[in-house]
Design a protein around this motif. Structure first.
Motif, short mmCIF file in Angstrom:
data_model
loop_
_atom_site.label_atom_id
_atom_site.label_comp_id
_atom_site.label_asym_id
_atom_site.label_seq_id
_atom_site.Cartn_x
_atom_site.Cartn_y
_atom_site.Cartn_z
N SER A 148 0.83 -1.21 0.00
CA SER A 148 0.00 0.00 0.00
C SER A 148 0.86 1.25 0.00
O SER A 148 0.55 2.24 -0.67
CB SER A 148 -0.94 -0.02 1.21
N GLN A 149 1.94 1.23 0.78
CA GLN A 149 2.83 2.39 0.81
C GLN A 149 3.47 2.63 -0.55
O GLN A 149 3.58 3.77 -1.00
CB GLN A 149 3.91 2.18 1.87
N ALA A 150 3.90 1.57 -1.24
CA ALA A 150 4.49 1.73 -2.56
C ALA A 150 3.46 2.25 -3.56
O ALA A 150 3.77 3.12 -4.40
CB ALA A 150 5.05 0.38 -3.04
N SER A 154 3.73 5.80 -5.51
CA SER A 154 3.66 5.88 -6.98
C SER A 154 2.58 6.85 -7.42
O SER A 154 2.76 7.63 -8.36
CB SER A 154 3.42 4.49 -7.55
N ARG A 155 1.45 6.80 -6.76
CA ARG A 155 0.35 7.70 -7.11
C ARG A 155 0.73 9.16 -6.85
O ARG A 155 0.45 10.05 -7.66
CB ARG A 155 -0.89 7.31 -6.32
N GLU A 156 1.38 9.40 -5.71
CA GLU A 156 1.79 10.78 -5.39
C GLU A 156 2.83 11.27 -6.38
O GLU A 156 2.81 12.45 -6.79
CB GLU A 156 2.33 10.82 -3.97
N ALA A 157 3.78 10.40 -6.79
CA ALA A 157 4.79 10.81 -7.75
C ALA A 157 4.17 11.13 -9.11
O ALA A 157 4.56 12.10 -9.78
CB ALA A 157 5.83 9.70 -7.90
#
Length: 409
Positions: A148-150, A154-157
């Motif tokens: 979930s953290q990854a 990825s979504r934030e990047a």
């Protein structure tokens, strides 16, 4: 071409030498000739004769005195200038250090600049923020699993990239200028780092050759490029220690400890500077901090023991001196200050009788003086122990048998 006799007589035109120069030369010749004649017939003192172009001893002495005076004034100006420059550099460095600690967070090692916030401190703050009592955060989704953290990262990047692309599309000139400026600053910083390292390494070579003054110059030039390099600062401390410039060593040790309180080398060298200044208690505290930060360093451990022994010797010396002062007797009076006590005359009709051989004899002035001298001797002996003869007159100090020489330097 016609011949002009006047041109032949014109010396200045023929030789290029002005008439005034010829006249001046002849004047000097005449003065020298007159001086020689005067010294020959005794009318001129050779020590006082003055000839233009030839300095007398008095003139040489005056000229040398003026030269020394000018040199002293120049040295004084240079000294004041250096003091002002040192003060300005110190103030400028500390202003920058405050900003540096507040604004910069970079990697820390002995070959780089300072890490202001350690990894442990960062983790502690993150944990504190997570378990704080701010109840408004309870509505925020907290996901701890790695997948979930990854996914969230990825979504934030991706969102950040879209926002940046949109900004660059709408502001092309600004973004292009910003990129050029960033590249230029990166190149400048790279050159500064290379120059800084080259100067520091050159200073190291001079230090190994025991040319400490030259080494200090290279280290200071290196700090002009990058003022907050820990390894350069610790090298500067060591040079000042070698030159026995304890106050300057302490100043740069303060800088190194301020930038990185966890640097054992900075604490150890700060301890050496404090020892040089005679501040042993503070030096011991710094040495112990260095030992805690570098427990495997044998040299630091030996330094702690040495300072502890110096403090004990200092205390023992103070105790011995205090005991010696407490047991030291009063010094006898200086020679010539002891006077005979006045002896009152005997009452009328009374005669001092000495029972010697059964005969009574009147006491003579000699016997009175002898009695007074004995009284004086008893008075001096009652004041304290004294030596007989010349040693008693000069008042030789009393030496205690309990005085120990251990720790006395």
């Amino acid at each position: 071409m016609s011949y002009n006799p006047e041109d032949m007589l014109n010396l200045e035109k023929r030789t290029g030498i002005k008439n005034a120069e010829v006249d001046d030369f002849l004047r000097k010749v005449n003065e020298v000739q007159a001086a020689i004649t005067g010294m020959t017939d005794g009318t001129v003192d050779p020590d006082t004769v003055e000839i233009e172009g030839v300095e007398t001893e008095a003139q040489k002495a005056k000229k040398e005195e003026e030269r020394k005076k000018r040199r002293a004034e120049r040295e004084e100006r240079d000294c004041l200038k250096k003091v002002a420059q040192k003060k300005e550099e110190k103030e400028r460095w500390w202003r920058g250090a405050d900003l540096f600690r507040e604004a910069v967070d970079i990697d820390s090692d002995d070959e780089g600049e300072v890490d202001i916030m350690s990894k442990a401190e960062t983790e502690r703050r993150a944990l504190q923020a997570r378990y704080s009592s701010d109840y408004s955060r309870w509505n925020t989704e907290i996901v701890d699993d790695p997948a979930s953290q990854a996914e969230r990262a990825s979504r934030e990047a991706e969102e950040e990239k879209k926002a940046n692309d949109e900004f660059e599309k709408n502001n092309p000139d600004f973004c292009n200028d910003f990129k050029k400026d960033a590249a230029k600053r990166a190149e400048t910083q790279k050159k500064q780092k290379e120059t800084c390292d080259a100067l520091r390494l050159k200073g190291n070579r001079y230090f190994k050759a025991k040319r400490f003054t030259e080494a200090l110059g290279f280290y200071m030039d290196s700090l002009k490029e990058k003022p907050y390099m820990i390894n350069t600062l610790t090298n500067v401390i060591q040079v000042h220690i070698k030159l026995r410039q304890w106050q300057d060593a302490l100043e740069f040790a303060d800088r190194a400890v301020y930038l990185n309180p966890a640097n054992a080398k900075a604490h150890d060298r700060r301890s050496a500077a404090l020892v040089g200044l005679g501040r042993l208690a503070e030096a011991l505290s710094e040495a112990r901090q260095a030992a805690e930060l570098a427990p495997e360093d044998e040299f630091v451990a030996k330094n702690v023991k040495k300072i502890e022994a110096d403090i004990q010797d200092q205390k023992l010396e103070a105790a011995v001196l205090s005991e010696s002062n407490a047991t030291k007797p009063a010094a006898p009076p200086p020679p010539g200050t002891t006077k005979s006590m006045p002896v009152a005359p005997p009452p009328a009709g009374d005669v001092a009788v000495a029972a010697v051989g059964g005969e009574g004899k009147a006491s003579s002035p000699t016997s009175v003086n002898a009695t007074s001298a004995l009284d004086d001797k008893a008075l001096v002996e009652s004041a304290g122990p004294a030596k007989v003869g010349a040693e008693a007159e000069v008042g030789a100090p009393h030496s205690s048998s309990n005085t120990s020489s251990r720790g006395l330097k």
